[in-house]
Design a protein around this motif. Structure first.
Motif, PDB file in Angstrom:
ATOM      1  N   PHE A  17       0.750  -1.210  -0.039  1.00 44.25           N
ATOM      2  CA  PHE A  17      -0.087   0.149  -0.142  1.00 44.25           C
ATOM      3  C   PHE A  17       1.089   1.287   0.036  1.00 44.25           C
ATOM      4  CE2 PHE A  17      -3.881  -2.272   2.490  1.00 44.25           C
ATOM      5  CZ  PHE A  17      -4.092  -3.236   1.213  1.00 44.25           C
ATOM      6  N   TYR A  18       1.378   1.444  -0.989  1.00 45.35           N
ATOM      7  CA  TYR A  18       2.449   2.600  -1.293  1.00 45.35           C
ATOM      8  C   TYR A  18       1.896   4.087  -0.772  1.00 45.35           C
ATOM      9  CZ  TYR A  18       4.627  -1.110  -3.712  1.00 45.35           C
ATOM     10  OH  TYR A  18       5.173  -2.340  -4.087  1.00 45.35           O
ATOM     11  N   LYS A  19       0.736   4.173  -1.253  1.00 40.34           N
ATOM     12  CA  LYS A  19       0.209   5.551  -0.926  1.00 40.34           C
ATOM     13  C   LYS A  19      -0.184   5.590   0.830  1.00 40.34           C
ATOM     14  CE  LYS A  19      -2.241   6.607  -5.065  1.00 40.34           C
ATOM     15  NZ  LYS A  19      -3.824   6.922  -5.654  1.00 40.34           N
ATOM     16  N   LEU A  20      -0.422   4.602   1.130  1.00 38.71           N
ATOM     17  CA  LEU A  20      -0.521   4.434   2.676  1.00 38.71           C
ATOM     18  C   LEU A  20       0.811   4.800   3.389  1.00 38.71           C
ATOM     19  CD1 LEU A  20      -2.248   4.300   5.480  1.00 38.71           C
ATOM     20  CD2 LEU A  20      -1.949   1.845   4.952  1.00 38.71           C
ATOM     21  N   ILE A  21       1.930   4.286   3.068  1.00 39.55           N
ATOM     22  CA  ILE A  21       3.171   4.294   3.335  1.00 39.55           C
ATOM     23  C   ILE A  21       3.820   5.654   3.456  1.00 39.55           C
ATOM     24  CG2 ILE A  21       5.624   3.518   3.327  1.00 39.55           C
ATOM     25  CD1 ILE A  21       4.871   0.873   2.336  1.00 39.55           C
ATOM     26  N   VAL A  22       3.692   6.295   2.368  1.00 40.12           N
ATOM     27  CA  VAL A  22       3.928   7.730   1.974  1.00 40.12           C
ATOM     28  C   VAL A  22       3.316   8.667   2.971  1.00 40.12           C
ATOM     29  CG1 VAL A  22       4.286   9.843   0.345  1.00 40.12           C
ATOM     30  CG2 VAL A  22       4.736   7.239  -0.309  1.00 40.12           C
ATOM     31  N   PHE A  23       1.883   8.434   3.083  1.00 42.30           N
ATOM     32  CA  PHE A  23       1.125   9.227   3.978  1.00 42.30           C
ATOM     33  C   PHE A  23       1.710   9.060   5.458  1.00 42.30           C
ATOM     34  CE2 PHE A  23      -2.491   9.393   7.250  1.00 42.30           C
ATOM     35  CZ  PHE A  23      -2.773  10.618   7.016  1.00 42.30           C
ATOM     36  N   LEU A  24       1.824   7.911   6.083  1.00 38.59           N
ATOM     37  CA  LEU A  24       2.331   7.716   7.258  1.00 38.59           C
ATOM     38  C   LEU A  24       3.793   8.452   7.411  1.00 38.59           C
ATOM     39  CD1 LEU A  24       1.621   4.048   7.761  1.00 38.59           C
ATOM     40  CD2 LEU A  24       0.088   6.162   8.833  1.00 38.59           C
ATOM     41  N   ARG A  26       4.911  11.013   5.965  1.00 39.71           N
ATOM     42  CA  ARG A  26       4.582  12.426   5.879  1.00 39.71           C
ATOM     43  C   ARG A  26       4.144  12.791   7.187  1.00 39.71           C
ATOM     44  NH1 ARG A  26       3.890  14.821   0.677  1.00 39.71           N
ATOM     45  NH2 ARG A  26       5.588  13.890  -0.430  1.00 39.71           N
ATOM     46  N   LYS A  27       3.303  11.920   7.942  1.00 39.03           N
ATOM     47  CA  LYS A  27       2.643  12.236   9.245  1.00 39.03           C
ATOM     48  C   LYS A  27       3.786  12.256  10.082  1.00 39.03           C
ATOM     49  CE  LYS A  27      -1.565  13.457   8.457  1.00 39.03           C
ATOM     50  NZ  LYS A  27      -2.082  14.880   8.519  1.00 39.03           N
ATOM     51  N   GLY A  28       4.816  11.428  10.106  1.00 40.64           N
ATOM     52  CA  GLY A  28       5.742  11.257  10.875  1.00 40.64           C
ATOM     53  C   GLY A  28       7.075  12.240  10.867  1.00 40.64           C
ATOM     54  N   GLU A  29       6.813  13.093   9.842  1.00 43.78           N
ATOM     55  CA  GLU A  29       8.068  14.232   9.821  1.00 43.78           C
ATOM     56  C   GLU A  29       8.040  15.096  10.995  1.00 43.78           C
ATOM     57  OE1 GLU A  29       7.656  15.896   6.149  1.00 43.78           O
ATOM     58  OE2 GLU A  29       7.997  14.318   4.871  1.00 43.78           O
ATOM     59  N   GLY A  30       9.273  15.254  11.573  1.00 44.14           N
ATOM     60  CA  GLY A  30       9.468  16.256  12.647  1.00 44.14           C
ATOM     61  C   GLY A  30       9.169  15.644  13.828  1.00 44.14           C
ATOM     62  N   TYR A  31       9.062  14.240  14.071  1.00 47.70           N
ATOM     63  CA  TYR A  31       8.617  13.703  15.151  1.00 47.70           C
ATOM     64  C   TYR A  31       9.984  13.351  15.925  1.00 47.70           C
ATOM     65  CZ  TYR A  31       7.591   9.830  18.496  1.00 47.70           C
ATOM     66  OH  TYR A  31       7.312   9.043  19.845  1.00 47.70           O
ATOM     67  N   ARG A  32       9.979  13.686  17.036  1.00 47.29           N
ATOM     68  CA  ARG A  32      11.251  13.081  18.137  1.00 47.29           C
ATOM     69  C   ARG A  32      10.853  12.334  19.152  1.00 47.29           C
ATOM     70  NH1 ARG A  32      12.879  14.388  14.040  1.00 47.29           N
ATOM     71  NH2 ARG A  32      14.744  15.822  13.326  1.00 47.29           N
TER      72      ARG A  32
END
Length: 279
Positions: A17-24, A26-32
């Protein structure tokens, strides 16, 4: 984690599910991720300064946890059968770990070995298990083994004793992170840190090298623009490396290169050869 859970529970593989992986992602960017605070070399003086009548078991846990980069569950399951007393050295084996990688570390400081033997001498003779850590209060040990939640709270109690700010941020992972951080500060390379902590992923060990203040200081002294004018030892070292490399390249002309059965290079030392093949 989501992929593994759906695969086990619903027999659904979402790796395609490539679109789902890209979406996740993107949502995880900046998370520390929130990490436990670590102890410094000065904080480790707790092992010699704290009173034994209350903190003897805490000291042994700190010794094993920091020298062995142990997790809470590894400390909880540590057995007397895993420790060999060789007189001036304690050899500790960790057979079962989270990553299924067995590890071994040693305790060679005489003060730490004496504390271990003192704690072991207080162990009741009728204990019906081999767990190392049993409950300890007022210079007495009971037969009840220490639970994993107690190990998770010990770094907070130690930080409270040392009067460190935000003592609640010293979690059960403090011992393991402290061990890796001290090792990185001492100049250990990536391979040594991975082997010490039993990490399979290089990204975890690289994080300790990246966060190491001592490592940053060494890099700052090596860079020519940041070197003080009064201290040219590092620059001279770099220049010696460059001169060695340049002299080594002159020996390449004497190398024997044969292309009939491959490439054979001999009589070369202290040189780096990069071969780029484009079809």
């Amino acid at each position: 984690m989501i992929r593994a859970m759906l695969n086990v529970e619903n027999n659904q593989d979402i790796s395609t599910f490539y679109k789902l992986i890209v979406f996740l992602k993107r949502k995880g960017e900046g998370y520390r991720p929130k990490k436990s605070k670590i102890c410094t070399r000065q904080n480790i003086e707790f092992i010699t300064e704290a009173p034994d009548d209350k903190y003897l078991m805490f000291k042994i846990v700190a010794v094993m946890g920091i020298l062995g980069a142990c997790r809470c569950e590894e400390l909880c399951q540590m057995s007397l059968n895993n420790i060999e007393d060789l007189g001036n050295t304690l050899v500790v084996h960790i057979p079962d770990s989270k990553t299924r990688v067995s590890r071994t570390f040693t305790v060679i400081t005489e003060t730490y070995i004496d504390l271990y033997r003192k704690y072991l001498a207080l162990r009741p003779a009728h204990v019906n298990h081999q767990r190392l850590f049993v409950k300890y209060t007022s210079n007495k040990c009971t037969i009840q083994p220490v639970g994993i939640n107690i190990f998770g709270k010990m770094p907070t109690d130690i930080a409270t004793f040392l009067k460190l700010p935000n003592s609640e941020l010293y979690t059960g992972h403090c011992f393991r992170r402290t061990s890796a951080s001290l090792l990185a500060d001492s100049g250990a390379n990536l391979c040594t840190i991975k082997r010490h902590g039993g990490w399979k992923s290089s990204s975890v060990a690289e994080g300790y090298l990246e966060d190491s203040l001592e490592n940053k200081k060494r890099i700052g002294h090596i860079l020519p623009n940041n070197c003080p004018s009064s201290n040219n030892s590092e620059i001279e070292h770099i220049n010696s490396i460059s001169s060695t490399a340049s002299s080594s390249t002159s020996t390449i002309s004497s190398c024997e290169v044969a292309f009939s059965q491959g490439i054979h290079i001999t009589n070369c030392s202290n040189c780096t050869i990069n071969i780029n093949i484009s079809k």
